[in-house]
Motif scaffolding. Structure first.
Motif, short mmCIF file in Angstrom:
data_model
loop_
_atom_site.label_atom_id
_atom_site.label_comp_id
_atom_site.label_asym_id
_atom_site.label_seq_id
_atom_site.Cartn_x
_atom_site.Cartn_y
_atom_site.Cartn_z
N CYS A 173 57.74 49.20 45.00
CA CYS A 173 57.95 48.00 45.53
C CYS A 173 57.69 46.84 44.38
CB CYS A 173 56.58 47.93 46.34
SG CYS A 173 55.17 48.84 45.62
N CYS A 174 57.18 46.96 43.35
CA CYS A 174 56.86 45.89 42.48
C CYS A 174 57.35 45.89 40.87
CB CYS A 174 55.22 45.75 42.38
SG CYS A 174 54.39 45.25 44.01
N CYS A 234 49.78 51.47 44.66
CA CYS A 234 50.51 50.49 43.60
C CYS A 234 49.25 49.61 43.05
CB CYS A 234 51.62 49.68 44.26
SG CYS A 234 52.33 48.50 43.09
N CYS A 237 50.46 45.69 43.82
CA CYS A 237 50.08 45.38 45.21
C CYS A 237 48.51 45.13 45.50
CB CYS A 237 50.37 46.43 46.10
SG CYS A 237 52.39 46.56 46.44
ZN LIG Z 1 53.58 47.26 44.74
#
Ligand SMILES: [Zn+2]
Length: 268
Positions: A173-174, A234, A237
């Motif tokens: 995601c990051c 994560c 996050c």
């Molecule tokens: Zn993330």
């Protein structure tokens, strides 16, 4: 202050834990439970934090062992001679090794993180443990395989018996990546895998999936799917719970992953 992996708690002979960034004495940007002497933080605060974390997990800080972390694939086999190295002060840290393994009870293997992937290993049959630090370099260069090969050679571990856990790390995601990383991933993984691991996610640049890349190597090395534990957490996050190098743009602390075999005291 600590996260624990439920599956590993079933083994009473095992000591393990992953620290969060909460419950310590360091001030921003290392607030509060910074466990890394490598950071420009007050060493007295780091030491106080380390003692708190060790107390909570349930081991003596003097029994911990830390090596220099350099994004390599060197795995060091440690024992009694290394007890306490790097635990109390930075100067005694072992030479660079991004992986540590032991089969000696009473020692606690320790590695520090801020987005890189913690890999924890436990062989309940051979009674051996390991911890590894896998950022993008350790991941493309497959430190996971080196850990398993070392446990096989040193302790007679069978990969099918080893429990392997992938701890909190920056997620797909990051973790946007640029050309050097993209090139290395394409070279290390077959084309199909590389496409799965470099996820486009509708953004201009791909995002490298460190969790899946390490899972790929662990399964390829003979870890049974049922013995692979993925936290899918994560760090970017969840930058309130973990230090994240990417989210904090480098100015942050380090959290730890530790694992060891408990010393059994036989009653007389
Ligand atoms: Zn993330």
């Amino acid at each position: 202050m600590i996260e624990q992996i439920q599956r590993l708690l079933r083994y009473p002979e095992l000591i393990h834990g992953i620290s969060t960034r909460q419950g310590g004495v360091s001030v921003p940007p290392h607030a509060t439970l910074n466990l890394g002497f490598s950071r420009p933080d007050d060493p007295a605060a780091v030491l106080a934090n380390r003692r708190r974390f060790a107390d909570r997990v349930g081991f003596r800080l003097d029994d911990a062992i830390l090596a220099g972390q350099v994004h390599g694939t060197t795995v060091a086999v440690v024992g009694e001679l290394q007890r306490g190295r790097g635990a109390i002060e930075r100067e005694t840290t072992l030479p660079p090794a991004d992986g540590l393994v032991t089969n000696q009870p009473g020692l606690v293997l320790w590695a520090n993180f801020a987005d890189c992937t913690p890999l924890l290993f436990f062989d309940p049959v051979a009674q051996a443990v390991g911890v590894a630090h896998a950022g993008w370099q350790g991941t493309v260069n497959n430190i996971a395989q080196v850990m398993i090969t070392t446990m096989q050679a040193q302790f007679g571990s069978q990969p099918a018996n080893i429990l392997a856990a992938i701890g909190p790390a920056i997620g797909p995601c990051c973790y946007e990546v640029d050309q050097p990383v993209i090139g290395a991933v394409e070279q290390a993984f077959a084309e199909h895998s590389a496409q799965m691991l470099l996820r486009q996610l509708g953004k201009p640049r791909p995002h490298f999936d460190l969790w899946a890349a390490n899972a790929h190597w662990l399964l390829q090395a003979g870890i049974q799917p049922a013995n692979l534990i993925r936290m899918n957490m994560c760090t970017a996050c969840h930058h309130d719970r973990f230090f994240s190098h990417r989210h904090e743009r480098g100015a942050t602390g380090r959290f730890a992953a530790v694992i060891g075999l408990r010393e059994v005291h036989h009653a007389v």
